[in-house]
Design an enzyme around this catalytic site. Structure first.
Site, short mmCIF file in Angstrom:
data_model
loop_
_atom_site.label_atom_id
_atom_site.label_comp_id
_atom_site.label_asym_id
_atom_site.label_seq_id
_atom_site.Cartn_x
_atom_site.Cartn_y
_atom_site.Cartn_z
N SER A 63 0.79 -1.24 0.00
CA SER A 63 0.00 0.00 0.00
C SER A 63 0.82 1.28 0.00
CB SER A 63 -0.95 0.01 1.19
OG SER A 63 -1.99 -0.88 0.95
N LYS A 66 0.12 3.17 -3.00
CA LYS A 66 -1.12 3.95 -3.15
C LYS A 66 -0.84 5.45 -3.18
CE LYS A 66 -3.93 0.22 -1.43
NZ LYS A 66 -4.45 -0.52 -0.30
N TYR A 188 -4.65 -2.64 -9.98
CA TYR A 188 -4.54 -2.57 -8.51
C TYR A 188 -3.58 -3.64 -7.96
CZ TYR A 188 -5.61 -2.79 -3.57
OH TYR A 188 -5.47 -2.81 -2.20
N TYR A 240 -4.47 3.82 8.17
CA TYR A 240 -5.81 3.27 8.39
C TYR A 240 -6.32 3.66 9.76
CZ TYR A 240 -3.30 0.72 4.85
OH TYR A 240 -2.50 0.42 3.79
N VAL A 258 1.40 -3.73 3.77
CA VAL A 258 1.40 -5.02 4.46
C VAL A 258 2.64 -5.87 4.14
CG1 VAL A 258 -1.10 -5.19 4.85
CG2 VAL A 258 -0.12 -6.14 2.74
N1 GLN Z 1 -2.41 -5.49 -1.53
C1 GLN Z 1 -2.93 -5.32 -0.21
C2 GLN Z 1 -4.43 -5.53 -0.21
O1 GLN Z 1 -5.09 -5.14 -1.14
C3 GLN Z 1 -2.60 -3.94 0.27
C4 GLN Z 1 -2.97 -3.71 1.70
C5 GLN Z 1 -1.97 -2.93 2.45
O2 GLN Z 1 -0.77 -2.88 2.15
N2 GLN Z 1 -2.42 -2.36 3.55
O3 GLN Z 1 -4.96 -6.08 0.71
#
Ligand code: GLN
Length: 304
Positions: A63, A66, A188, A240, A258
């Site tokens: 993420s 993102k 994505y 988050y 993650v």
């Molecule tokens: N690829 C992970 C997902 O879609 C990304 C989540 C993350 O890094 N918080 O669940």
């Protein structure tokens, strides 16, 4: 300041603490990583570099990417971005479905999964080759051409990505996804699979510490006002439902993934990236959070 010595001291201190984190298992490829990996790298806007541990080993940035997709959408594209995704902290998990119903398919911010999926939909609408273009953008920010997707990780995530598929379908039912779902999710999952090392992440985020200009190339990515907004979003939404904790303890804008990576930006000064794969229950690196808390406390360098 002798950042290398500070890194080593904090690392030694943290090795005495039991790592209560768990490596992400819901994406099978990510569960294979050695939980003892640990790296940290800091690059200043002047170009000075400090590093410790496994800083030069690439990991799945997940993420953290993102931020790249959001900045690309925000910098290149004249679209209805803010009609389709909000700027409020979600207070819920990164892959939560619950708010989307009451918010009528408009995700709270671009850094939760639903928000990043809408950003991917916008990129699919606006760009001829969105996958290539996002890679080109990251390579341009970092100056490193070998940065790439990891197709095994992307496939692994696709094969178990039921929650993400639920999110995209739900948003499509509200009219907030305009393209073919498979195409949007291909972008994505690939975006999440990008691999970089700590130094590459720090370097590619440096424009956010430098009023939107990549320091080493002089290229302007965002205006100072939009850079302020990008940093503000990372501050309020980058972790988050742990964004408040990160602000409280670390006091810098940042973003986690993650894969166990965390990048934090000190405007006008530096970017720092930490990588430690085991995650806390909120999906953020357990030791990465502790490391950065200790770092800004010892150096007294935070924006607050
Ligand atoms: N690829 C992970 C997902 O879609 C990304 C989540 C993350 O890094 N918080 O669940």
């Amino acid at each position: 300041m002798d950042y290398n010595k500070i890194f080593e001291d904090i690392y030694t201190e943290l090795s005495k603490i039991d790592n209560k984190g768990v490596v992400a298992e819901y994406i099978p490829e990510l569960s294979k990583i050695d939980p003892n990996k640990f790296g940290v790298q800091l690059t200043t806007v002047e170009g000075d570099k400090f590093a410790f541990g496994d800083w030069d080993e690439r990991f799945s940035i997940q993420s953290i990417a993102k931020v790249f997709s959001y900045v690309l959408a925000y910098s290149l594209i004249k679209s209805d971005l803010w009609d389709r995704v909000g700027v409020e902290p979600s207070g819920t998990a990164f892959n939560s479905l619950v708010q989307l119903e009451s918010d009528k398919g408009i995700p709270r911010n671009p850094f939760i999964n639903a928000g990043a999926i809408v950003v991917c939909d916008i990129l699919v609408s606006e760009l001829e080759k969105p996958k290539e273009d996002i890679l080109t953008f990251i390579r341009e920010l970092s100056g490193i051409n070998s940065i790439n997707f990891n197709s095994r990780v992307a496939e692994s995530e696709r094969s178990t990505g039921f929650t993400n598929m639920a999110l995209v379908n739900f948003m499509k039912s509200f009219g907030n996804i305009h393209n073919d779902i498979e195409e949007v999710m291909d972008l994505y999952f690939n975006l999440c699979s990008i691999e970089m090392n700590c130094m590459e992440v720090s370097k590619s985020f440096l424009f956010l510490a430098n009023n939107g200009v990549v320091p080493y190339s002089g290229k302007s990515i965002l205006s100072p006002s939009r850079t302020k907004r990008a940093n503000a979003l990372m501050q309020s939404c980058g972790f988050y439902d742990e964004s408040g904790q990160f602000t409280f303890k670390v006091g810098l804008p940042g973003k986690s993934g993650v894969g166990g990576g965390i990048v934090a930006v000190h405007p006008q000064r530096y970017c720092i990236t930490v990588w430690s794969p085991p995650l806390n229950p909120k999906g953020n690196s357990y030791k990465g959070m502790l490391f950065l808390e200790e770092f800004t406390t010892r150096t007294e360098l935070s924006i607050f």
